[in-house]
Design a protein around this motif. Structure first.
Motif, mmCIF file in Angstrom:
data_model
loop_
_atom_site.group_PDB
_atom_site.id
_atom_site.type_symbol
_atom_site.label_atom_id
_atom_site.label_comp_id
_atom_site.label_asym_id
_atom_site.label_seq_id
_atom_site.Cartn_x
_atom_site.Cartn_y
_atom_site.Cartn_z
ATOM 1 N N THR A 195 -5.112 7.165 0.263
ATOM 2 C CA THR A 195 -4.062 5.586 0.357
ATOM 3 C C THR A 195 -4.729 5.284 -1.036
ATOM 4 O O THR A 195 -5.620 4.759 -1.496
ATOM 5 C CB THR A 195 -4.599 5.634 1.910
ATOM 6 O OG1 THR A 195 -6.002 5.185 1.217
ATOM 7 C CG2 THR A 195 -4.443 5.911 2.657
ATOM 8 N N THR A 209 -3.612 0.609 -2.757
ATOM 9 C CA THR A 209 -2.668 -0.483 -2.645
ATOM 10 C C THR A 209 -2.918 -1.463 -4.385
ATOM 11 O O THR A 209 -3.251 -0.670 -5.218
ATOM 12 C CB THR A 209 -3.693 -2.131 -2.199
ATOM 13 O OG1 THR A 209 -4.226 -1.220 -0.841
ATOM 14 C CG2 THR A 209 -2.689 -2.677 -2.465
ATOM 15 N N GLN A 247 -6.760 2.797 3.460
ATOM 16 C CA GLN A 247 -6.211 2.233 4.508
ATOM 17 C C GLN A 247 -6.176 2.961 5.279
ATOM 18 O O GLN A 247 -5.946 3.923 5.496
ATOM 19 C CB GLN A 247 -5.101 2.394 3.589
ATOM 20 C CG GLN A 247 -4.574 1.108 2.102
ATOM 21 C CD GLN A 247 -5.251 -0.215 2.053
ATOM 22 O OE1 GLN A 247 -4.734 -0.250 4.251
ATOM 23 N NE2 GLN A 247 -5.102 -0.842 1.380
ATOM 24 N N SER A 307 0.571 -1.752 -0.259
ATOM 25 C CA SER A 307 0.076 0.165 -0.089
ATOM 26 C C SER A 307 0.752 1.475 0.111
ATOM 27 O O SER A 307 2.055 1.387 0.286
ATOM 28 C CB SER A 307 -1.072 0.085 1.188
ATOM 29 O OG SER A 307 -1.925 -1.127 1.360
#
Length: 92
Positions: free
Chosen positions: A76, A78, A85, A56
């Motif tokens: 945030t 990934t 996140q 992430s």
């Protein structure tokens, strides 16, 4: 000022001048500060919580576009895709 936020945008811990935390999409958070803090003169620092998914990333910046005035934008994701996140934000 320190605030910890879970994946849903819920504040799990805060100290200092946080007015509110909002979420306007996957991995996009707006942390609004009280008027006693001048975000334009601050250097926000954000880090992912240990519960965040591996691979992430997190990005932080001062007020931008969709966030209210005097706020910090935290993004945030990934593997290059916006994703919720948990994180901690510090605004010295």
């Amino acid at each position: 000022m320190t605030v910890s936020v879970d994946r849903t945008g819920t504040v799990t811990r805060k100290a200092g001048s946080v007015e509110s935390v909002g979420k306007d999409g996957a991995g996009r958070y707006c942390v609004t500060l009280k008027k006693t803090v001048d975000v334009a003169r601050s250097v926000p620092i954000a880090t992912l919580d240990s519960a965040a998914d591996w691979k992430s990333g997190i990005y932080v910046g001062r007020t931008g576009g969709v966030c209210p005035a005097n706020s910090v934008r935290v993004t945030t994701g990934t593997d290059g895709v916006a994703q919720d996140q948990p994180f901690t934000l510090i605004v010295p």
